[in-house]
Design a protein around this motif. Structure first.
Motif, PDB file in Angstrom:
ATOM      1  N   UNK A   1      18.704 -83.985 -82.081  1.00 42.19           N
ATOM      2  CA  UNK A   1      19.407 -84.890 -81.179  1.00 42.19           C
ATOM      3  C   UNK A   1      20.815 -85.232 -81.675  1.00 42.19           C
ATOM      4  N   UNK A   2      20.995 -85.587 -82.954  1.00 44.62           N
ATOM      5  CA  UNK A   2      22.362 -85.888 -83.411  1.00 44.62           C
ATOM      6  C   UNK A   2      23.311 -84.706 -83.241  1.00 44.62           C
ATOM      7  N   UNK A   3      22.829 -83.517 -83.492  1.00 46.33           N
ATOM      8  CA  UNK A   3      23.660 -82.319 -83.354  1.00 46.33           C
ATOM      9  C   UNK A   3      24.038 -82.093 -81.898  1.00 46.33           C
ATOM     10  N   UNK A   4      23.072 -82.259 -80.980  1.00 47.21           N
ATOM     11  CA  UNK A   4      23.351 -82.083 -79.562  1.00 47.21           C
ATOM     12  C   UNK A   4      24.347 -83.135 -79.071  1.00 47.21           C
ATOM     13  N   UNK A   5      24.206 -84.350 -79.552  1.00 48.15           N
ATOM     14  CA  UNK A   5      25.137 -85.414 -79.190  1.00 48.15           C
ATOM     15  C   UNK A   5      26.555 -85.078 -79.664  1.00 48.15           C
ATOM     16  N   UNK A   6      26.654 -84.539 -80.856  1.00 45.43           N
ATOM     17  CA  UNK A   6      27.957 -84.130 -81.397  1.00 45.43           C
ATOM     18  C   UNK A   6      28.558 -82.980 -80.582  1.00 45.43           C
ATOM     19  N   UNK A   7      27.722 -82.042 -80.180  1.00 44.83           N
ATOM     20  CA  UNK A   7      28.191 -80.912 -79.371  1.00 44.83           C
ATOM     21  C   UNK A   7      28.744 -81.416 -78.040  1.00 44.83           C
ATOM     22  N   UNK A   8      28.057 -82.355 -77.407  1.00 43.96           N
ATOM     23  CA  UNK A   8      28.504 -82.901 -76.130  1.00 43.96           C
ATOM     24  C   UNK A   8      29.837 -83.615 -76.297  1.00 43.96           C
TER      25      UNK A   8
ATOM     26  N   UNK B   1      34.619 -72.978 -68.093  1.00 45.61           N
ATOM     27  CA  UNK B   1      33.530 -72.579 -68.988  1.00 45.61           C
ATOM     28  C   UNK B   1      32.974 -73.747 -69.783  1.00 45.61           C
ATOM     29  N   UNK B   2      33.859 -74.587 -70.291  1.00 38.54           N
ATOM     30  CA  UNK B   2      33.419 -75.750 -71.067  1.00 38.54           C
ATOM     31  C   UNK B   2      32.674 -76.751 -70.187  1.00 38.54           C
ATOM     32  N   UNK B   3      33.140 -76.924 -68.952  1.00 40.25           N
ATOM     33  CA  UNK B   3      32.447 -77.838 -68.038  1.00 40.25           C
ATOM     34  C   UNK B   3      31.058 -77.323 -67.697  1.00 40.25           C
ATOM     35  N   UNK B   4      30.909 -76.012 -67.578  1.00 38.60           N
ATOM     36  CA  UNK B   4      29.591 -75.428 -67.328  1.00 38.60           C
ATOM     37  C   UNK B   4      28.660 -75.695 -68.512  1.00 38.60           C
ATOM     38  N   UNK B   5      29.186 -75.565 -69.724  1.00 45.44           N
ATOM     39  CA  UNK B   5      28.377 -75.846 -70.919  1.00 45.44           C
ATOM     40  C   UNK B   5      27.977 -77.317 -70.970  1.00 45.44           C
ATOM     41  N   UNK B   6      28.916 -78.190 -70.658  1.00 53.58           N
ATOM     42  CA  UNK B   6      28.637 -79.624 -70.659  1.00 53.58           C
ATOM     43  C   UNK B   6      27.603 -79.981 -69.602  1.00 53.58           C
ATOM     44  N   UNK B   7      27.687 -79.334 -68.448  1.00 58.89           N
ATOM     45  CA  UNK B   7      26.747 -79.579 -67.351  1.00 58.89           C
ATOM     46  C   UNK B   7      25.315 -79.242 -67.778  1.00 58.89           C
TER      47      UNK B   7
ATOM     48  N   UNK C   1      20.077 -83.728 -73.445  1.00 55.96           N
ATOM     49  CA  UNK C   1      20.102 -84.970 -74.209  1.00 55.96           C
ATOM     50  C   UNK C   1      19.293 -86.046 -73.484  1.00 55.96           C
ATOM     51  N   UNK C   2      19.447 -86.131 -72.183  1.00 58.62           N
ATOM     52  CA  UNK C   2      18.672 -87.086 -71.383  1.00 58.62           C
ATOM     53  C   UNK C   2      17.183 -86.800 -71.507  1.00 58.62           C
ATOM     54  N   UNK C   3      16.825 -85.531 -71.467  1.00 61.84           N
ATOM     55  CA  UNK C   3      15.423 -85.135 -71.595  1.00 61.84           C
ATOM     56  C   UNK C   3      14.857 -85.519 -72.958  1.00 61.84           C
ATOM     57  N   UNK C   4      15.648 -85.334 -74.006  1.00 63.23           N
ATOM     58  CA  UNK C   4      15.199 -85.736 -75.347  1.00 63.23           C
ATOM     59  C   UNK C   4      14.960 -87.239 -75.417  1.00 63.23           C
ATOM     60  N   UNK C   5      15.862 -88.009 -74.830  1.00 65.84           N
ATOM     61  CA  UNK C   5      15.712 -89.464 -74.842  1.00 65.84           C
ATOM     62  C   UNK C   5      14.483 -89.891 -74.049  1.00 65.84           C
ATOM     63  N   UNK C   6      14.246 -89.248 -72.915  1.00 62.62           N
ATOM     64  CA  UNK C   6      13.080 -89.574 -72.105  1.00 62.62           C
ATOM     65  C   UNK C   6      11.791 -89.240 -72.859  1.00 62.62           C
ATOM     66  N   UNK C   7      11.770 -88.114 -73.529  1.00 58.55           N
ATOM     67  CA  UNK C   7      10.582 -87.700 -74.287  1.00 58.55           C
ATOM     68  C   UNK C   7      10.324 -88.654 -75.453  1.00 58.55           C
TER      69      UNK C   7
END
Length: 75
Positions: free
Chosen positions: A9-16, A37-43, A49-55
């Motif tokens: 999760x911390x790594x994914x948050x940093x990537x975002x 391209x970057x917006x597609x990656x962010x999308x 990240x939301x899914x990780x928080x929900x889980x």
């Protein structure tokens, strides 16, 4: 769809966060293809990240549903 390990999760948050910074830089330099391209990656990264928080909020582990009982079978 790949599942992200909760330990990442911390790594994914940093990537975002980094993607947001890179989008800003690309917009300032008028690199329109890079922005897209970057917006597609962010999308794709933000819902993960939301899914990780929900889980993390939901109860973990398997749910015991019991054994099925078939009508007419000896017990």
């Amino acid at each position: 769809m790949l599942r992200v390990s909760p330990t990442q999760r911390p790594r994914l948050s940093e990537i975002i966060s980094n993607l947001g910074d890179r989008i800003t830089e690309a917009q300032l330099n008028n690199w329109l293809g890079e922005v897209a391209g970057l917006q597609a990656s962010l999308k794709e990264a933000a819902p993960k990240l939301t899914s990780l928080d929900r889980a993390a909020r939901s109860p973990a582990g398997a749910v015991d549903l019991g054994l099925p009982i078939i009508a007419g079978s000896p017990e």
